[in-house]
Design an enzyme around this catalytic site. Structure first.
Site, PDB file in Angstrom:
ATOM      1  N   ASN A  14       0.856  -1.185   0.000  1.00  0.00           N
ATOM      2  CA  ASN A  14       0.000   0.000   0.000  1.00  0.00           C
ATOM      3  C   ASN A  14       0.897   1.242   0.000  1.00  0.00           C
ATOM      4  O   ASN A  14       1.524   1.559   1.006  1.00  0.00           O
ATOM      5  CB  ASN A  14      -0.904  -0.038   1.244  1.00  0.00           C
ATOM      6  CG  ASN A  14      -1.900   1.102   1.272  1.00  0.00           C
ATOM      7  OD1 ASN A  14      -1.615   2.211   0.821  1.00  0.00           O
ATOM      8  ND2 ASN A  14      -3.068   0.832   1.827  1.00  0.00           N
ATOM      9  N   GLU A  15       0.956   1.930  -1.136  1.00  0.00           N
ATOM     10  CA  GLU A  15       1.852   3.082  -1.245  1.00  0.00           C
ATOM     11  C   GLU A  15       1.384   4.253  -0.385  1.00  0.00           C
ATOM     12  O   GLU A  15       2.186   5.092   0.020  1.00  0.00           O
ATOM     13  CB  GLU A  15       1.982   3.508  -2.710  1.00  0.00           C
ATOM     14  CG  GLU A  15       2.683   2.464  -3.581  1.00  0.00           C
ATOM     15  CD  GLU A  15       4.062   2.090  -3.057  1.00  0.00           C
ATOM     16  OE1 GLU A  15       4.903   2.983  -2.885  1.00  0.00           O
ATOM     17  OE2 GLU A  15       4.306   0.880  -2.820  1.00  0.00           O
ATOM     18  N   GLY A  16       0.074   4.308  -0.090  1.00  0.00           N
ATOM     19  CA  GLY A  16      -0.418   5.336   0.822  1.00  0.00           C
ATOM     20  C   GLY A  16       0.135   5.136   2.219  1.00  0.00           C
ATOM     21  O   GLY A  16       0.514   6.096   2.899  1.00  0.00           O
ATOM     22  N   ASP A  86       0.064  -3.752  11.532  1.00  0.00           N
ATOM     23  CA  ASP A  86      -1.237  -4.334  11.261  1.00  0.00           C
ATOM     24  C   ASP A  86      -2.250  -3.481  11.993  1.00  0.00           C
ATOM     25  O   ASP A  86      -2.125  -3.253  13.210  1.00  0.00           O
ATOM     26  CB  ASP A  86      -1.318  -5.793  11.723  1.00  0.00           C
ATOM     27  CG  ASP A  86      -2.493  -6.505  11.055  1.00  0.00           C
ATOM     28  OD1 ASP A  86      -2.596  -6.453   9.826  1.00  0.00           O
ATOM     29  OD2 ASP A  86      -3.310  -7.114  11.773  1.00  0.00           O
ATOM     30  N   PHE A 181      -6.919   6.767   3.607  1.00  0.00           N
ATOM     31  CA  PHE A 181      -7.346   5.560   2.900  1.00  0.00           C
ATOM     32  C   PHE A 181      -8.167   4.712   3.860  1.00  0.00           C
ATOM     33  O   PHE A 181      -8.408   5.090   5.012  1.00  0.00           O
ATOM     34  CB  PHE A 181      -6.133   4.774   2.364  1.00  0.00           C
ATOM     35  CG  PHE A 181      -5.086   4.473   3.410  1.00  0.00           C
ATOM     36  CD1 PHE A 181      -5.129   3.304   4.143  1.00  0.00           C
ATOM     37  CD2 PHE A 181      -4.060   5.373   3.644  1.00  0.00           C
ATOM     38  CE1 PHE A 181      -4.162   3.022   5.107  1.00  0.00           C
ATOM     39  CE2 PHE A 181      -3.082   5.103   4.609  1.00  0.00           C
ATOM     40  CZ  PHE A 181      -3.144   3.925   5.339  1.00  0.00           C
ATOM     41  N   TYR A 183     -10.934   3.193   6.007  1.00  0.00           N
ATOM     42  CA  TYR A 183     -12.182   3.677   6.587  1.00  0.00           C
ATOM     43  C   TYR A 183     -12.109   5.145   7.020  1.00  0.00           C
ATOM     44  O   TYR A 183     -13.032   5.649   7.663  1.00  0.00           O
ATOM     45  CB  TYR A 183     -12.560   2.816   7.800  1.00  0.00           C
ATOM     46  CG  TYR A 183     -12.796   1.357   7.484  1.00  0.00           C
ATOM     47  CD1 TYR A 183     -14.033   0.895   7.037  1.00  0.00           C
ATOM     48  CD2 TYR A 183     -11.765   0.423   7.622  1.00  0.00           C
ATOM     49  CE1 TYR A 183     -14.243  -0.447   6.750  1.00  0.00           C
ATOM     50  CE2 TYR A 183     -11.965  -0.920   7.338  1.00  0.00           C
ATOM     51  CZ  TYR A 183     -13.204  -1.351   6.898  1.00  0.00           C
ATOM     52  OH  TYR A 183     -13.410  -2.678   6.606  1.00  0.00           O
ATOM     53  N   ASP A 184     -11.038   5.833   6.649  1.00  0.00           N
ATOM     54  CA  ASP A 184     -10.858   7.223   7.083  1.00  0.00           C
ATOM     55  C   ASP A 184     -12.061   8.121   6.787  1.00  0.00           C
ATOM     56  O   ASP A 184     -12.410   8.972   7.616  1.00  0.00           O
ATOM     57  CB  ASP A 184      -9.605   7.826   6.447  1.00  0.00           C
ATOM     58  CG  ASP A 184      -8.320   7.346   7.111  1.00  0.00           C
ATOM     59  OD1 ASP A 184      -8.405   6.722   8.189  1.00  0.00           O
ATOM     60  OD2 ASP A 184      -7.233   7.596   6.558  1.00  0.00           O
ATOM     61  N   LYS A 213      -3.304  14.297  10.957  1.00  0.00           N
ATOM     62  CA  LYS A 213      -3.635  12.895  11.202  1.00  0.00           C
ATOM     63  C   LYS A 213      -2.473  12.171  11.880  1.00  0.00           C
ATOM     64  O   LYS A 213      -2.666  11.409  12.843  1.00  0.00           O
ATOM     65  CB  LYS A 213      -3.993  12.201   9.891  1.00  0.00           C
ATOM     66  CG  LYS A 213      -4.343  10.724  10.059  1.00  0.00           C
ATOM     67  CD  LYS A 213      -4.598  10.057   8.720  1.00  0.00           C
ATOM     68  CE  LYS A 213      -4.800   8.564   8.883  1.00  0.00           C
ATOM     69  NZ  LYS A 213      -4.927   7.866   7.590  1.00  0.00           N
ATOM     70  N   HIS A 218      -3.555   6.307  15.364  1.00  0.00           N
ATOM     71  CA  HIS A 218      -3.103   5.042  15.926  1.00  0.00           C
ATOM     72  C   HIS A 218      -1.762   4.637  15.338  1.00  0.00           C
ATOM     73  O   HIS A 218      -0.848   4.238  16.061  1.00  0.00           O
ATOM     74  CB  HIS A 218      -4.145   3.961  15.638  1.00  0.00           C
ATOM     75  CG  HIS A 218      -4.552   3.865  14.196  1.00  0.00           C
ATOM     76  ND1 HIS A 218      -5.033   4.946  13.480  1.00  0.00           N
ATOM     77  CD2 HIS A 218      -4.511   2.833  13.315  1.00  0.00           C
ATOM     78  CE1 HIS A 218      -5.300   4.574  12.244  1.00  0.00           C
ATOM     79  NE2 HIS A 218      -4.983   3.302  12.109  1.00  0.00           N
TER      80      HIS A 218
END
Length: 235
Positions: A14-16, A86, A181, A183-184, A213, A218
């Protein structure tokens, strides 16, 4: 470590997520003394996807187990230090689901829109007041044998470290924002930036600027906790 191997692998396709981790690491390096910062700036973050590495099957039953599995697989294949996380969304009324299944809630791993649509459909009859939720991250760092000797006095193989973070908030029924990305767009953090408080509004994670953010997320909390270990090992 030779200059050609001055890489830290982020165990993701995932590049994001890679961009987010790079931003957090850069912020940590920025606060270091000059000589230590210069040594750390030699290292480049690359993703497992960029190196053509396979995405291991996440067989763990917890965030911690899956993060260690992913980072360990990368270090075993490359001999390089690896960072993995994770993360998942935990919805109170769903008994901690989607949890470790968040990225494949709809049945297809990484289909953010499908995952979000399914979750919203499952929660459509509930009031937003009843949609307390939190994001949880376990961040893992795996150092190859011979690196970071000061961290562990006597060891023969890779060394593993794990740190966790969480971001509390609630869900909304209508997605808002185009940052981030997963559920943001439907998650509203309890900890809102000053600009939101002044305007009397609540922003979703997808409406936050990346720096806003990272300061409360988290993932940001978990990675900031593990970065000092990485910095000591590499510098």
């Amino acid at each position: 470590m030779a200059d050609g191997d001055a890489r830290i692998v982020v165990a993701t396709h995932n590049e994001g997520k890679l961009a987010e981790m790079r931003s957090i690491l850069d912020a940590c390096i920025h606060g270091l003394p000059g000589e230590q910062a210069a040594r750390m700036e030699r290292f480049t973050l690359v993703s497992a996807g960029q190196l053509g590495l396979p995405d291991p099957v996440e067989t763990g039953l917890t965030f911690e187990q899956n993060a260690l599995l992913k980072a360990g697989d990368v270090t075993e294949r490359t001999g390089l230090p690896a960072i993995a996380d994770d993360s998942g969304l935990v919805v109170d009324v769903m008994g901690a689901a989607p949890g470790i299944l968040s990225a494949r809630w709809s049945g297809v791993h990484g289909d953010d829109r499908a995952n979000m649509r399914l979750l919203l459909a499952q929660l459509k009859d509930l009031s937003e007041d009843d949609l307390g939720a939190r994001f949880v991250t376990a961040a893992a760092l795996v150092l190859p044998a011979g690196m970071g000797k000061e961290e562990v006095a006597d060891r023969k193989g890779p060394t593993e470290f794990i740190r966790t973070g969480r971001m509390d908030g609630h869900l909304v029924h209508r997605p808002r924002g185009d940052q981030g990305f997963g559920y943001d767009p439907i998650f509203v953090p309890d900890d809102q930036p000053e600009r939101a408080r002044r305007a009397g509004v609540e922003l979703t994670s997808a409406e936050l600027e990346p720096a806003e953010k990272n300061a409360i997320s988290h993932r940001g909390k978990a990675l900031k906790a593990i970065m000092p270990i990485l910095i000591r090992a590499l510098s």
